[in-house]
Design an enzyme around this catalytic site. Sequence first.
Site, short mmCIF file in Angstrom:
data_model
loop_
_atom_site.label_atom_id
_atom_site.label_comp_id
_atom_site.label_asym_id
_atom_site.label_seq_id
_atom_site.Cartn_x
_atom_site.Cartn_y
_atom_site.Cartn_z
N HIS A 52 -7.30 1.02 -6.60
CA HIS A 52 -7.56 0.16 -5.22
C HIS A 52 -8.34 -1.37 -5.70
O HIS A 52 -9.58 -1.58 -5.39
CB HIS A 52 -8.47 0.80 -4.06
CG HIS A 52 -8.44 0.27 -2.75
ND1 HIS A 52 -7.61 -1.06 -2.39
CD2 HIS A 52 -8.96 0.58 -1.56
CE1 HIS A 52 -7.77 -1.12 -1.26
NE2 HIS A 52 -8.78 -0.42 -0.84
N ARG A 63 0.83 -1.27 -0.12
CA ARG A 63 0.14 -0.09 0.00
C ARG A 63 0.79 1.17 0.13
O ARG A 63 1.79 1.41 0.78
CB ARG A 63 -0.98 0.06 1.18
CG ARG A 63 -1.36 1.40 1.66
CD ARG A 63 -2.69 1.26 2.59
NE ARG A 63 -3.55 0.65 1.69
CZ ARG A 63 -4.93 0.58 2.36
NH1 ARG A 63 -5.29 1.48 3.47
NH2 ARG A 63 -6.02 0.07 1.91
N ASP A 110 -16.94 7.32 -1.64
CA ASP A 110 -15.65 7.49 -0.85
C ASP A 110 -15.62 8.47 -0.03
O ASP A 110 -16.26 9.63 -0.59
CB ASP A 110 -14.64 6.77 -1.88
CG ASP A 110 -13.35 6.50 -0.84
OD1 ASP A 110 -13.34 6.24 0.41
OD2 ASP A 110 -12.25 6.28 -1.60
N GLN A 155 -9.96 -3.76 -3.29
CA GLN A 155 -11.33 -3.18 -2.76
C GLN A 155 -12.60 -3.70 -3.98
O GLN A 155 -13.36 -3.89 -3.44
CB GLN A 155 -11.24 -1.79 -2.29
CG GLN A 155 -12.54 -1.21 -1.66
CD GLN A 155 -12.87 -1.93 -0.34
OE1 GLN A 155 -12.09 -1.67 0.33
NE2 GLN A 155 -13.88 -2.23 -0.34
N ARG A 158 -13.31 -8.35 1.60
CA ARG A 158 -11.80 -8.21 1.43
C ARG A 158 -11.32 -9.39 1.58
O ARG A 158 -10.24 -9.94 0.86
CB ARG A 158 -11.52 -7.09 2.39
CG ARG A 158 -12.08 -5.66 2.02
CD ARG A 158 -11.48 -5.16 0.89
NE ARG A 158 -10.01 -4.92 0.51
CZ ARG A 158 -9.24 -3.99 1.14
NH1 ARG A 158 -9.84 -2.99 1.39
NH2 ARG A 158 -8.12 -4.03 0.79
N CYS A 169 -15.96 1.54 0.85
CA CYS A 169 -14.82 0.96 1.14
C CYS A 169 -14.42 1.08 2.59
O CYS A 169 -13.81 0.09 3.08
CB CYS A 169 -13.61 1.29 0.38
SG CYS A 169 -13.13 3.17 0.27
N1 NVA Z 1 -10.03 6.88 -1.26
C1 NVA Z 1 -9.38 6.29 0.20
C2 NVA Z 1 -9.62 4.80 0.42
C3 NVA Z 1 -9.18 4.33 1.50
C4 NVA Z 1 -9.54 2.85 1.74
C5 NVA Z 1 -8.00 6.84 0.11
O1 NVA Z 1 -7.37 6.15 -0.49
O2 NVA Z 1 -7.57 7.16 1.46
N1 CP Z 2 -11.04 0.01 2.60
C1 CP Z 2 -9.87 -0.20 2.87
O1 CP Z 2 -8.59 -0.45 2.09
O2 CP Z 2 -9.72 0.07 4.37
P1 CP Z 2 -8.31 0.38 5.31
O3 CP Z 2 -7.83 1.62 4.61
O4 CP Z 2 -8.76 0.12 6.63
O5 CP Z 2 -7.40 -1.00 4.60
#
Ligand code: NVA
Ligand code: CP
Length: 303
Positions: free
Chosen positions: A130, A103, A222, A133, A290, A262
């Site tokens: 993502h 990540r 989101d 997800q 997930r 998500c």
């Molecule tokens: N769009 C959000 C998704 C978190 C799972 C982010 O990138 O922070």
């Molecule tokens: N939806 C998701 O990726 O959650 P986290 O940021 O908690 O991993």
Amino acid sequence: MPKHLLKLLDYSRAEIEEILNVADQLKYEQKNGIPHSFPKGKTLAMIFEKNSTRTRVSFEVGIFQLGGHGVFLSSATSQMGRGEPIADTARTLARYCDCIMIRTYGHEIVEELAKWSDVPVINGLTDRYHPCQVLADLMTIREHKSRLEGLKLCYIGDGNNMANSLIVGGLKMGMDVSVACPEGYGPHQEALDFAATVTDAKFSLVTDPKEAAVGADVIITDVWASMGQEDEAEARRIAFAGYQVNDELMALANPGCMVQHCLPAKKGQEITEAVFAAHATEIFDEAENRLHAQKAVMVLLMQ
Ligand code: NVA
Ligand code: CP
């Protein structure tokens, strides 16, 4: 199957369907105490350069349930945080582990890791995509609606990593996809270029959330400010006012319209408390999936 899971653009409809089918099977096995048939002792390196609850826990629990082991690395305590090149990190981790999940920020970081890694690399979220997800989202929608093809998926809000992956994943599975974003906050050009090539499903990008929501079978939203955009949160709160999933918007959708998020959610911003509460079962099914979707990805990439 491709070697890595970096973005759903690299996957065909049949390959996505195979992941979803394996995920359903693994979920069934886990719920019924049936052992998974997967070689024991596989190891997964899990690199986190951003925060996480779901991704961290679902990958770590997932590899454990498959009879393997997950190794957590953060940029705060690994040498990546002190500037060790991605190429050297990839070549090192690939000597110890059977798969690497990362990540991070720029999508090019994941591409670079995959370029140098002898073992499969899984994108656990970048600024652009993502995919894990969205596999869980597709699995959840299929579970609740018994199909994907021909359903209308509507995304309201920021043209971010979720929007980009939903456009690609939804259209690949034959869903009609409508997206409403404020001017200047649209999806990435790569996702829009793909959408322009699709002929067997409809795609629309508008600025009016109401227009996008009409006839939707699933509405997805989101946060307005993603990880890394904390400094923009105030400006975004102004820009995104009106891009809220609320009862008024839900009334324009088809009866039985699902809601997916998500998580984490900022209730009162992109979604109201009431809509979140009314659709909490679907949203936490999505969070649960997930685990199953990622186990399927690990099984298919590591076998
Ligand atoms: N769009 C959000 C998704 C978190 C799972 C982010 O990138 O922070
Ligand atoms: N939806 C998701 O990726 O959650 P986290 O940021 O908690 O991993």
